[in-house]
Design a protein around this motif. Structure first.
Motif, PDB file in Angstrom:
ATOM      1  N   SER A 172       0.952  -1.119  -0.137  1.00 45.58           N
ATOM      2  CA  SER A 172      -0.079  -0.164  -0.644  1.00 45.58           C
ATOM      3  C   SER A 172       0.557   1.522   0.103  1.00 45.58           C
ATOM      4  CB  SER A 172      -0.990   0.723   1.336  1.00 45.58           C
ATOM      5  OG  SER A 172      -1.260  -1.079   1.318  1.00 45.58           O
ATOM      6  N   PHE A 173       1.992   1.270   0.476  1.00 47.06           N
ATOM      7  CA  PHE A 173       2.713   2.303   0.337  1.00 47.06           C
ATOM      8  C   PHE A 173       4.213   1.975  -0.615  1.00 47.06           C
ATOM      9  CE2 PHE A 173       0.999   2.355   4.795  1.00 47.06           C
ATOM     10  CZ  PHE A 173       0.685   3.571   5.040  1.00 47.06           C
ATOM     11  N   HIS A 174       3.809   1.261  -1.791  1.00 44.37           N
ATOM     12  CA  HIS A 174       4.297   1.294  -2.838  1.00 44.37           C
ATOM     13  C   HIS A 174       4.605   2.690  -3.505  1.00 44.37           C
ATOM     14  CE1 HIS A 174       7.205  -0.365  -6.611  1.00 44.37           C
ATOM     15  NE2 HIS A 174       6.999  -1.305  -5.656  1.00 44.37           N
ATOM     16  N   THR A 221       5.164  14.534  11.245  1.00 42.60           N
ATOM     17  CA  THR A 221       6.288  14.784  10.976  1.00 42.60           C
ATOM     18  C   THR A 221       6.710  15.619   9.255  1.00 42.60           C
ATOM     19  OG1 THR A 221       5.704  12.471  10.168  1.00 42.60           O
ATOM     20  CG2 THR A 221       6.853  12.540  11.756  1.00 42.60           C
ATOM     21  N   THR A 222       5.386  14.906   8.503  1.00 45.50           N
ATOM     22  CA  THR A 222       5.185  15.398   7.219  1.00 45.50           C
ATOM     23  C   THR A 222       5.155  16.852   7.663  1.00 45.50           C
ATOM     24  OG1 THR A 222       4.355  13.821   7.079  1.00 45.50           O
ATOM     25  CG2 THR A 222       4.153  15.034   4.937  1.00 45.50           C
ATOM     26  N   ALA A 223       4.325  17.318   8.198  1.00 44.43           N
ATOM     27  CA  ALA A 223       3.890  18.644   8.384  1.00 44.43           C
ATOM     28  C   ALA A 223       5.826  19.717   9.038  1.00 44.43           C
ATOM     29  CB  ALA A 223       3.052  19.119   9.932  1.00 44.43           C
ATOM     30  N   PRO A 248      16.891  17.341  10.290  1.00 43.63           N
ATOM     31  CA  PRO A 248      16.426  16.149  10.982  1.00 43.63           C
ATOM     32  C   PRO A 248      15.034  15.889  11.742  1.00 43.63           C
ATOM     33  CG  PRO A 248      18.315  15.608  11.766  1.00 43.63           C
ATOM     34  CD  PRO A 248      17.893  17.333  11.033  1.00 43.63           C
ATOM     35  N   ILE A 249      14.203  15.349  11.459  1.00 42.73           N
ATOM     36  CA  ILE A 249      12.310  15.473  11.913  1.00 42.73           C
ATOM     37  C   ILE A 249      12.701  14.921  13.493  1.00 42.73           C
ATOM     38  CG2 ILE A 249       9.650  15.275  12.024  1.00 42.73           C
ATOM     39  CD1 ILE A 249      11.540  17.532   9.955  1.00 42.73           C
ATOM     40  N   LEU A 250      12.920  13.387  12.897  1.00 41.37           N
ATOM     41  CA  LEU A 250      13.721  12.796  14.141  1.00 41.37           C
ATOM     42  C   LEU A 250      14.749  13.190  14.470  1.00 41.37           C
ATOM     43  CD1 LEU A 250      10.633  10.296  13.607  1.00 41.37           C
ATOM     44  CD2 LEU A 250      10.833  11.843  15.417  1.00 41.37           C
ATOM     45  N   LEU A 262      19.687   9.468   6.382  1.00 45.30           N
ATOM     46  CA  LEU A 262      19.153   9.008   7.657  1.00 45.30           C
ATOM     47  C   LEU A 262      17.561   9.403   8.217  1.00 45.30           C
ATOM     48  CD1 LEU A 262      21.139   7.438  10.119  1.00 45.30           C
ATOM     49  CD2 LEU A 262      22.264   7.785   8.295  1.00 45.30           C
ATOM     50  N   PRO A 263      17.115  10.527   7.259  1.00 46.16           N
ATOM     51  CA  PRO A 263      15.696  11.137   7.838  1.00 46.16           C
ATOM     52  C   PRO A 263      14.924  10.253   8.811  1.00 46.16           C
ATOM     53  CG  PRO A 263      15.954  11.245   5.785  1.00 46.16           C
ATOM     54  CD  PRO A 263      17.395  11.087   6.099  1.00 46.16           C
ATOM     55  N   PHE A 264      14.613   8.540   7.447  1.00 43.93           N
ATOM     56  CA  PHE A 264      14.079   7.931   7.714  1.00 43.93           C
ATOM     57  C   PHE A 264      14.581   6.855   8.225  1.00 43.93           C
ATOM     58  CE2 PHE A 264      12.007  10.137   4.498  1.00 43.93           C
ATOM     59  CZ  PHE A 264      11.354  11.295   4.481  1.00 43.93           C
ATOM     60  N   GLY A 265      16.207   6.385   9.273  1.00 43.85           N
ATOM     61  CA  GLY A 265      15.481   5.615   9.698  1.00 43.85           C
ATOM     62  C   GLY A 265      16.542   4.657   8.465  1.00 43.85           C
ATOM     63  N   GLY A 266      16.382   3.124   9.314  1.00 41.26           N
ATOM     64  CA  GLY A 266      17.134   2.346   8.229  1.00 41.26           C
ATOM     65  C   GLY A 266      16.553   0.756   7.958  1.00 41.26           C
ATOM     66  N   GLY A 267      17.417  -0.158   7.518  1.00 37.32           N
ATOM     67  CA  GLY A 267      17.128  -1.666   8.003  1.00 37.32           C
ATOM     68  C   GLY A 267      15.777  -1.736   7.394  1.00 37.32           C
ATOM     69  N   PRO A 268      15.145  -3.161   8.327  1.00 39.73           N
ATOM     70  CA  PRO A 268      14.242  -3.892   7.547  1.00 39.73           C
ATOM     71  C   PRO A 268      12.508  -2.632   9.114  1.00 39.73           C
ATOM     72  CG  PRO A 268      15.088  -5.040   9.279  1.00 39.73           C
ATOM     73  CD  PRO A 268      16.161  -3.552   9.272  1.00 39.73           C
ATOM     74  N   ARG A 269      13.570  -1.590   9.487  1.00 44.42           N
ATOM     75  CA  ARG A 269      12.004  -0.729  10.100  1.00 44.42           C
ATOM     76  C   ARG A 269      12.560   0.549   9.736  1.00 44.42           C
ATOM     77  NH1 ARG A 269      10.292  -3.904  14.471  1.00 44.42           N
ATOM     78  NH2 ARG A 269       8.947  -1.762  14.699  1.00 44.42           N
ATOM     79  N   ARG A 270      13.282   0.754   8.536  1.00 46.08           N
ATOM     80  CA  ARG A 270      12.870   1.843   7.661  1.00 46.08           C
ATOM     81  C   ARG A 270      11.452   2.421   7.580  1.00 46.08           C
ATOM     82  NH1 ARG A 270      13.139   4.731   2.420  1.00 46.08           N
ATOM     83  NH2 ARG A 270      14.317   6.182   1.974  1.00 46.08           N
ATOM     84  N   SER A 277       7.651   7.500   1.226  1.00 48.38           N
ATOM     85  CA  SER A 277       7.885   7.618  -0.192  1.00 48.38           C
ATOM     86  C   SER A 277       6.349   8.554  -0.359  1.00 48.38           C
ATOM     87  CB  SER A 277       7.486   6.478  -1.417  1.00 48.38           C
ATOM     88  OG  SER A 277       8.423   5.942  -1.356  1.00 48.38           O
ATOM     89  N   PHE A 278       5.309   8.280   0.493  1.00 45.33           N
ATOM     90  CA  PHE A 278       3.902   9.202   1.000  1.00 45.33           C
ATOM     91  C   PHE A 278       4.438  10.444   1.064  1.00 45.33           C
ATOM     92  CE2 PHE A 278       0.912  10.844   3.086  1.00 45.33           C
ATOM     93  CZ  PHE A 278      -0.198  10.856   2.471  1.00 45.33           C
ATOM     94  N   ALA A 279       5.847  10.487   1.898  1.00 43.55           N
ATOM     95  CA  ALA A 279       6.222  12.012   2.592  1.00 43.55           C
ATOM     96  C   ALA A 279       6.951  12.412   2.101  1.00 43.55           C
ATOM     97  CB  ALA A 279       7.166  11.073   4.779  1.00 43.55           C
TER      98      ALA A 279
END
Ligand code: HEM
Length: 445
Positions: free
Chosen positions: A104-106, A266-268, A314-316, A376-384, A389-391
């Motif tokens: 759904s987030f592809h 986050t996006t705001a 970076p937001i986080l 790496l604003p969106f982190g990384g690995g299997p928990r990225r 893409s939406f953001a």
């Protein structure tokens, strides 16, 4: 010998206070003293090893997710997100749920939502008052909330959208109060925590009821009608795992709340920073305006501006992993129970990766693409971040609309400093701007 890397010797309470009040100065000071790996000790949490060397980041992000667990490290959010939230799960359950949600987030699917997001942005910009100070952050929050309610949840204009908007706002306002989150983080069973939990339930229940009603109605649609819809909720309802199983009602609802909390502020905040930075860099803004005149949806420069904003602001500031077993990091064995914090903020400011690191220079991303372990604003690995893409689509689409349709100036010339805002790091004055002009056609929309 202490198995953990060195770090400040201040008492835990003092380290916690500095981390809460002056986090950037605190991190920068430790990096100056101890280099790219150091241990911070906060109240009520395991020792945290900060890392910002790309090779160490690679080791962390490619580690077995059963050994370095993100769900454990995020448990603080359980009362808000619910026990089935992707952010809180580890192991098999995380893997199954993430596989169900990923399609759904592809990127290609998400790209189809551009038109809907742009329409919301045009309408939002048309409502801004001219010639008076406007805190962009709060307008961007209203916009990203609308995007989640309509584009992600797929709720259409009408009484339910009105109600959902109001109830989501109440929930978000509740969770934007840091004192409440701190009360929730306190050791269990204090009266303060109990009171905080009670307040949370009161704002969560109506949101759950509305989301359940929406999911129920959507399930009742004929299969062809459901299949024709583009929103994320409709896609999630149709997702099946290898055994043919779907998300349960409870899983679905917790994931919708997770998408709201993870995707809204986050996006705001990213949008607020992008405008704040561009207004202090007129040449970069002019180049963006020129690009948008040729390509209304933007091209490489818009992409570089988005990336440079997320690098410098970076937001986080960190992500976290909890070691379930001893973990070898750059040749040193960290004991089980250690938390490892890949530090986005410090990595993005390394002069060896980003020459003149404090300068806002989008062209660096034209010269060299963003690297997996250096940006790496969106982190990384299997928990990225599932919504990356939406953001990025939302960030670029809304920023392009703002720049095309308005002429803004900062409400005050000085750059805005970084300030903690609930869960994100936001501009201290909420990106205060004045709308000097709007494209004439828009004023009558
Ligand atoms: C600029 C905006 C955003 C930023 C900076 C951001 C950042 C992050 C970060 C740093 C993580 C943790 C990654 C890790 O631990 O390695 C994360 C996780 C997540 N984000 Fe985002 N995010 C943004 C927008 C969104 C949006 C729009 C959505 C959905 C609509 C979203 C949904 C999620 C989810 C579901 C997770 C949990 C993934 C998992 O645990 O498997 N995020 N995000």
């Amino acid at each position: 010998m202490d198995p953990l890397p060195p770090g400040p010797r201040l008492p835990r309470a003092a380290q916690t206070l500095r981390w809460i009040v002056r986090p950037t100065a605190f991190m920068e000071e430790q990096a100056r003293r101890f280099g790219d790996t150091f241990t911070v000790r906060l109240l009520n949490s395991p020792p945290m090893v900060f890392v910002s060397d790309p090779e160490a980041l690679r080791e962390v992000f490619t580690a077995d997710p059963g050994v370095l667990r993100a769900g454990v490290a995020n448990q603080l959010l359980e009362p808000v997100l619910g026990a089935n939230s992707l952010l809180l799960l580890d192991g098999e359950r995380h893997l199954r749920q993430r596989r169900l949600m990923l399609p759904s987030f592809h990127g290609e699917r998400i790209a189809r939502l551009r038109g809907a997001i742009e329409a919301l942005a045009v309408r939002e910009v048309a409502s801004w008052p001219l010639g008076e100070p406007l805190a962009l952050m709060s307008r961007m929050q209203a916009l990203t909330l609308e995007a989640i309610a309509r584009v992600v949840f797929g709720v259409e204009e009408g009484a339910r959208l009105e109600l959902l908007r109001a109830r989501l706002r109440e929930l978000l306002d509740w969770s934007a109060d840091r004192r409440r989150l701190i009360a929730l983080a306190l050791a269990s069973a204090t009266p303060l925590r109990a009171r905080s939990l009670g307040g949370l339930r009161a704002v969560l229940r109506p949101v759950h009821e509305l989301l359940d009603a929406e999911a129920r109605d959507r399930r009742a649609l004929p299969p062809a009608a459901l299949a024709a819809r583009e929103d994320v909720l409709s896609l999630l309802l149709q997702a099946r795992d290898e055994q043919g199983g779907a998300l349960t009602d409870a899983e679905l609802r917790d994931e919708l709340v997770t998408l709201l909390i993870a995707g809204h502020e986050t996006t705001a905040t990213a949008l607020a920073w992008a405008v704040e930075r561009l207004l202090r860099h007129p040449a970069a803004l002019r180049r963006l305006r020129d690009e948008l005149a040729e390509q209304p949806a933007g091209g490489d420069w818009l992409d570089a501006v988005a990336k440079e904003t997320l690098r410098l602001r970076p937001i986080l500031p960190i992500v976290a992993r909890w070691a379930a077993e001893p973990f070898e990091l750059r040749g040193r064995t960290l004991p089980a129970g250690t938390e490892i914090a890949p530090c986005i903020y410090l990595t993005h400011r390394r002069p060896d990766l980003y020459p003149d690191p404090h300068a806002f220079r989008p062209e660096r991303f034209l010269e060299r693409p963003a690297g997996t372990y250096t940006w790496l604003p969106f982190g990384g690995g299997p928990r990225r971040c599932l919504g990356a893409s939406f953001a990025l689509l939302e960030l670029k689409t809304v920023l392009a609309t703002i720049v095309r349709e308005t002429e803004l100036r900062p409400a005050r010339p000085a750059p805005e400093r970084i300030r903690r805002h609930a869960i994100t790091w936001a501009p201290e004055a909420g990106a205060a701007v004045v709308v000097a002009r709007r494209r004439p056609a828009l004023s009558v929309v």
